[in-house]
Design an enzyme around this catalytic site. Structure first.
Site, mmCIF file in Angstrom:
data_model
loop_
_atom_site.group_PDB
_atom_site.id
_atom_site.type_symbol
_atom_site.label_atom_id
_atom_site.label_comp_id
_atom_site.label_asym_id
_atom_site.label_seq_id
_atom_site.Cartn_x
_atom_site.Cartn_y
_atom_site.Cartn_z
ATOM 1 N N SER B 122 -5.128 -2.030 -0.122
ATOM 2 C CA SER B 122 -6.365 -2.549 0.517
ATOM 3 C C SER B 122 -6.578 -1.144 1.621
ATOM 4 O O SER B 122 -7.288 -0.291 0.764
ATOM 5 C CB SER B 122 -6.194 -3.758 1.709
ATOM 6 O OG SER B 122 -7.292 -4.199 2.037
ATOM 7 N N ASP B 137 -14.251 -2.952 6.640
ATOM 8 C CA ASP B 137 -13.565 -2.866 7.902
ATOM 9 C C ASP B 137 -14.629 -2.872 9.047
ATOM 10 O O ASP B 137 -15.586 -2.057 8.720
ATOM 11 C CB ASP B 137 -12.286 -2.205 8.120
ATOM 12 C CG ASP B 137 -11.260 -2.905 6.934
ATOM 13 O OD1 ASP B 137 -11.414 -3.814 6.745
ATOM 14 O OD2 ASP B 137 -10.066 -2.223 6.955
ATOM 15 N N HIS B 159 -11.428 -6.031 -2.570
ATOM 16 C CA HIS B 159 -11.828 -7.360 -2.422
ATOM 17 C C HIS B 159 -13.402 -7.605 -2.437
ATOM 18 O O HIS B 159 -13.934 -8.251 -1.324
ATOM 19 C CB HIS B 159 -11.004 -8.294 -1.637
ATOM 20 C CG HIS B 159 -10.579 -7.505 -0.210
ATOM 21 N ND1 HIS B 159 -11.126 -7.428 0.967
ATOM 22 C CD2 HIS B 159 -9.368 -6.807 -0.205
ATOM 23 C CE1 HIS B 159 -10.396 -6.648 1.655
ATOM 24 N NE2 HIS B 159 -9.368 -6.147 1.117
#
Lengths: 228, 228
Positions: B122, B137, B159
């Site tokens: 990630s 983010d 993702h």
């Protein structure tokens, strides 16, 4: 001088046109004394097309729109503005352009010292706060700082989403992301707004207050004191 | 020197434990010659707890873990590392800490010049690319730059979510956000990865190539040429 702010979460609600959902608020906010609104289209790539969209909508409400990018001197355009509207798009692109054009300080001065009405939508709402640290946008360009115009002493997270209990997507939820922000030292309160339910949620702030939910129309003026 | 990278989108898949879904890949990647893996927990606030989580998982696979924050000199820890694993969390916090600890250049050197195996998950995958400009983010802290370690000459969006056709949420879709990135000059290709379907999607890059979808196991080595 009383600051006059209309901070809108989204420019569009599902099933209606650009700014339709808040057009009565816009008319009430700018009122009869404002004839021309300075529009800041920096958050989108095509500034001319974006200004045309804003111009058409504002004309239907009785206001003329000037695009700040059409002015020979953007700082001078802010100095002369009767009202300011910063539209949504990418918050990083918007903030970088505001700094590149040297208008951050001038907008702050006009709103806080001269009482010029400021309307923001989405990214235009994010840049009205202390910083863009609670934007949902991608960092597509690097601004010189995350500090924003600072018209209010808190942060905002627009179009908040509650976690979907059925989701199998394992990315962080919005709440987890904001919680991570509050793990950092001296972070201010984050006011979040939702689209789907008419609800405002206030998350815990650095002084350790827990999050709380407020109905539309609630008095949130306690957020405006700088010493929360 | 051949670069050895294992770039994982998520540390957890729905319904399974930490790194369970890729544990065979981890064992195959670090192999028999690596005994200790240097873990970088900078993306989460509680570095000790995060290192314990990673340590427990890696022990079950036969590897010892050293937390980089446990070392007296993080740069020296990178110099001695047999293998490196950077975990997920907040990408901005991670990148800032990497620069604060002066390890960006050293990690790049170890991986590209010495062939040390690098695993990311990630946020740890985001920082392995050219820049963090396609992270999902929140910008909770301000790093000195969005330029990342640069182990591959493209960007990654982990993702990825396809637009939900039933959504009434009017925030930008992930695809719109990546499209905005490509409106900026000289942006590299963005490799996106999905959790729900085993599918890799490549978006258009600055040379005007359209986006394309690839099945798992496809040869994407054309992305590794620096002159795409």
């Amino acid at each position: 001088m009383k600051r006059r702010l209309l901070l809108v979460s989204n420019s569009t609600l599902h099933g209606s046109g650009y700014l339709d959902h808040c057009q009565q608020h816009i008319s009430g906010f700018f009122g009869k004394n404002v004839a021309r609104v300075l529009f800041v289209p920096y958050a989108l790539h095509d500034r001319d097309a974006y200004t045309t969209t804003a111009r058409n909508k504002f004309r239907s409400l009785g206001y003329e729109v000037d695009g700040i990018h059409e002015a020979a001197d953007p700082v001078e355009a802010v100095r002369k503005a009767e009202g300011i509207f910063i539209g949504g798009g990418n918050t990083f692109r918007l903030l970088k352009s505001l700094y590149d054009n040297n208008v951050v300080t001038e907008i702050r001065k006009r709103v806080l010292e001269d009482g010029v009405p400021y309307m923001g939508s989405s990214a235009g709402t994010n840049v009205a706060t202390i910083s863009i640290s609670t934007t949902n946008d991608m960092p597509i360009v690097f601004p010189p700082t995350f500090d924003a115009i600072g018209l209010v002493p808190f942060n905002i997270n627009p179009h908040y989403l509650d976690p979907d209990p059925n989701s199998r997507h394992m990315g962080e939820t919005r709440e987890q992301r904001i919680t991570q922000y509050h793990e950092e030292p001296n972070t201010p309160s984050v006011l979040v707004s939702q689209n789907r339910r008419p609800l405002t949620v206030l998350f815990g702030c650095f002084s350790g207050k827990p999050s709380a939910e407020f109905d539309p129309g609630s008095d949130l003026s306690f957020l405006l004191t700088d010493a929360q």
